[in-house]
Design a protein around this motif. Structure first.
Motif, PDB file in Angstrom:
ATOM      1  N   ARG A  23       0.787  -1.149   0.053  1.00 14.80           N
ATOM      2  CA  ARG A  23       0.005  -0.106  -0.150  1.00 14.80           C
ATOM      3  C   ARG A  23       0.978   1.249  -0.163  1.00 14.80           C
ATOM      4  O   ARG A  23       1.985   1.265   0.476  1.00 14.80           O
ATOM      5  N   TYR A  24       0.325   2.177  -0.592  1.00 14.84           N
ATOM      6  CA  TYR A  24       1.041   3.584  -0.338  1.00 14.84           C
ATOM      7  C   TYR A  24       0.686   4.358   0.915  1.00 14.84           C
ATOM      8  O   TYR A  24      -0.584   4.073   1.379  1.00 14.84           O
ATOM      9  N   SER A  62       6.042   3.519  -7.447  1.00  9.91           N
ATOM     10  CA  SER A  62       5.149   3.170  -8.833  1.00  9.91           C
ATOM     11  C   SER A  62       5.994   3.369  -9.882  1.00  9.91           C
ATOM     12  O   SER A  62       6.574   4.375 -10.188  1.00  9.91           O
ATOM     13  N   GLU A  63       5.424   2.681 -10.836  1.00 12.71           N
ATOM     14  CA  GLU A  63       6.009   2.833 -12.380  1.00 12.71           C
ATOM     15  C   GLU A  63       5.865   4.273 -12.789  1.00 12.71           C
ATOM     16  O   GLU A  63       6.436   4.899 -13.072  1.00 12.71           O
ATOM     17  N   GLN A  69       5.140   9.967  -8.715  1.00 11.35           N
ATOM     18  CA  GLN A  69       5.146   8.571  -8.305  1.00 11.35           C
ATOM     19  C   GLN A  69       4.686   8.325  -6.836  1.00 11.35           C
ATOM     20  O   GLN A  69       5.094   9.199  -6.018  1.00 11.35           O
ATOM     21  N   ARG A  70       4.044   7.248  -6.643  1.00 13.17           N
ATOM     22  CA  ARG A  70       3.742   6.893  -5.494  1.00 13.17           C
ATOM     23  C   ARG A  70       4.774   6.049  -4.488  1.00 13.17           C
ATOM     24  O   ARG A  70       5.415   5.000  -5.268  1.00 13.17           O
ATOM     25  N   LYS A  71       4.788   6.093  -3.431  1.00 15.60           N
ATOM     26  CA  LYS A  71       5.666   5.488  -2.541  1.00 15.60           C
ATOM     27  C   LYS A  71       5.075   4.159  -1.948  1.00 15.60           C
ATOM     28  O   LYS A  71       4.126   4.685  -1.270  1.00 15.60           O
TER      29      LYS A  71
END
Length: 82
Positions: A23-24, A62-63, A69-71
Motif C-alpha cells: 500500500r501507499y 510506482s512505475e 510517483q507513489r511510494k
C-alpha cells in the motif's frame, strides 16, 4: 488512550494492512483514520518511516501514474513475525 499504547496499536494495524497487500502512504492513512479519527497524518508517516528503518518494511515507487510517483510500502519477512 495513552499515546504509547496507541502507537503500538497503529504499528500492528499497519503491519496487518501490509500483510494483505502493498500500500501507499495515503491509502494507509485513509484506512486508519476511519478507525482512529483523531490520528494525524504525520503520526502515521512517522510510524511508516520507523517500520522501514527497523527493517520490517521495504519501500518502492510506482512505475507510472498520472501524478507524481507513489511510494509503496511492502512488508518483509522480519515484519511478518511482529
Amino acid at each position: 488512550m495513552d499515546s504509547q499504547l496507541k502507537r503500538g496499536i497503529l504499528n500492528i494495524c499497519i503491519l496487518q494492512l501490509l500483510k494483505q497487500e502493498d500500500r501507499y502512504g495515503y491509502d494507509i492513512i485513509k484506512i486508519l483514520q476511519g478507525l482512529f479519527p483523531d490520528t494525524d497524518e504525520s503520526t502515521i508517516y512517522a510510524i511508516l518511516r520507523r517500520l522501514n528503518k527497523g527493517g520490517l518494511t521495504e519501500v518502492y515507487y510506482s512505475e507510472k501514474s498520472l501524478g507524481p510517483q507513489r511510494k509503496y510500502y511492502k512488508i518483509v519477512e522480519k515484519g511478518n513475525y511482529i
